[in-house]
Write a protein that holds these residues in place. Sequence first.
Motif, PDB file in Angstrom:
ATOM      1  N   LEU A   1      20.753   7.280  -0.717  1.00 23.68           N
ATOM      2  CA  LEU A   1      21.374   7.593  -1.641  1.00 23.68           C
ATOM      3  C   LEU A   1      22.994   6.624  -1.912  1.00 23.68           C
ATOM      4  O   LEU A   1      23.754   6.734  -1.531  1.00 23.68           O
ATOM      5  CB  LEU A   1      22.417   8.840  -1.630  1.00 23.68           C
TER       6      LEU A   1
ATOM      7  N   MET B   1      25.652   4.787  -2.045  1.00 25.66           N
ATOM      8  CA  MET B   1      27.080   5.559  -3.164  1.00 25.66           C
ATOM      9  C   MET B   1      28.138   4.102  -4.225  1.00 25.66           C
ATOM     10  O   MET B   1      28.205   2.863  -3.929  1.00 25.66           O
ATOM     11  CB  MET B   1      27.791   5.863  -2.419  1.00 25.66           C
TER      12      MET B   1
ATOM     13  N   GLU C   1      27.309   8.533  -7.505  1.00 28.48           N
ATOM     14  CA  GLU C   1      25.745   8.420  -6.474  1.00 28.48           C
ATOM     15  C   GLU C   1      26.017   7.442  -7.847  1.00 28.48           C
ATOM     16  O   GLU C   1      25.036   7.766  -9.166  1.00 28.48           O
ATOM     17  CB  GLU C   1      25.334   9.455  -6.804  1.00 28.48           C
TER      18      GLU C   1
ATOM     19  N   THR D   1      19.315   6.758  -6.271  1.00 29.13           N
ATOM     20  CA  THR D   1      18.594   7.391  -5.014  1.00 29.13           C
ATOM     21  C   THR D   1      17.455   6.611  -4.756  1.00 29.13           C
ATOM     22  O   THR D   1      16.750   6.650  -5.793  1.00 29.13           O
ATOM     23  CB  THR D   1      18.117   8.704  -5.008  1.00 29.13           C
TER      24      THR D   1
ATOM     25  N   ARG E   1      18.383  11.493   4.050  1.00 30.95           N
ATOM     26  CA  ARG E   1      19.113  10.880   3.479  1.00 30.95           C
ATOM     27  C   ARG E   1      20.071  10.668   3.592  1.00 30.95           C
ATOM     28  O   ARG E   1      20.957  10.965   4.165  1.00 30.95           O
ATOM     29  CB  ARG E   1      19.572  11.819   1.391  1.00 30.95           C
TER      30      ARG E   1
ATOM     31  N   LEU F   1      23.746   8.148   3.504  1.00 26.83           N
ATOM     32  CA  LEU F   1      24.614   7.822   2.012  1.00 26.83           C
ATOM     33  C   LEU F   1      25.558   6.689   2.270  1.00 26.83           C
ATOM     34  O   LEU F   1      25.844   7.012   3.187  1.00 26.83           O
ATOM     35  CB  LEU F   1      25.686   9.037   2.161  1.00 26.83           C
TER      36      LEU F   1
ATOM     37  N   VAL G   1      33.418  10.059   1.892  1.00 24.08           N
ATOM     38  CA  VAL G   1      32.837  11.144   1.794  1.00 24.08           C
ATOM     39  C   VAL G   1      33.874  11.684   2.425  1.00 24.08           C
ATOM     40  O   VAL G   1      33.930  13.012   1.270  1.00 24.08           O
ATOM     41  CB  VAL G   1      31.721  11.584   2.640  1.00 24.08           C
TER      42      VAL G   1
END
Length: 87
Positions: A23, A25, A37, A40, A63, A65, A76
């Motif tokens: 993902l 960012m 986002e 992906t 996944r 990030l 995050v």
Amino acid sequence: MDERTVGEVLPEIRRRGLKVEYLIMAVAPGNPGGFGELRTQTEPVGDEWVVWEAEDARRGVVRLLVTDRRYDRNPVYGGPRDAVIKE
């Protein structure tokens, strides 16, 4: 696996027999916490990209990030992950 590079975490993911998706960012200027986002993807990113968090995507897939550079604090969590997550 947070705040390590992709190159540091991939060997463990592969050792566990898992597939990976990324993902990508988007972090706001000044990194006030929170992120957007961009996309992906399953295509690899560079080994130097930074992993801010890892999560189960679905059975057998993790996944990551990631961002293409390191920031002064985890986007995050808006700061150090360990200040929020007590294991």
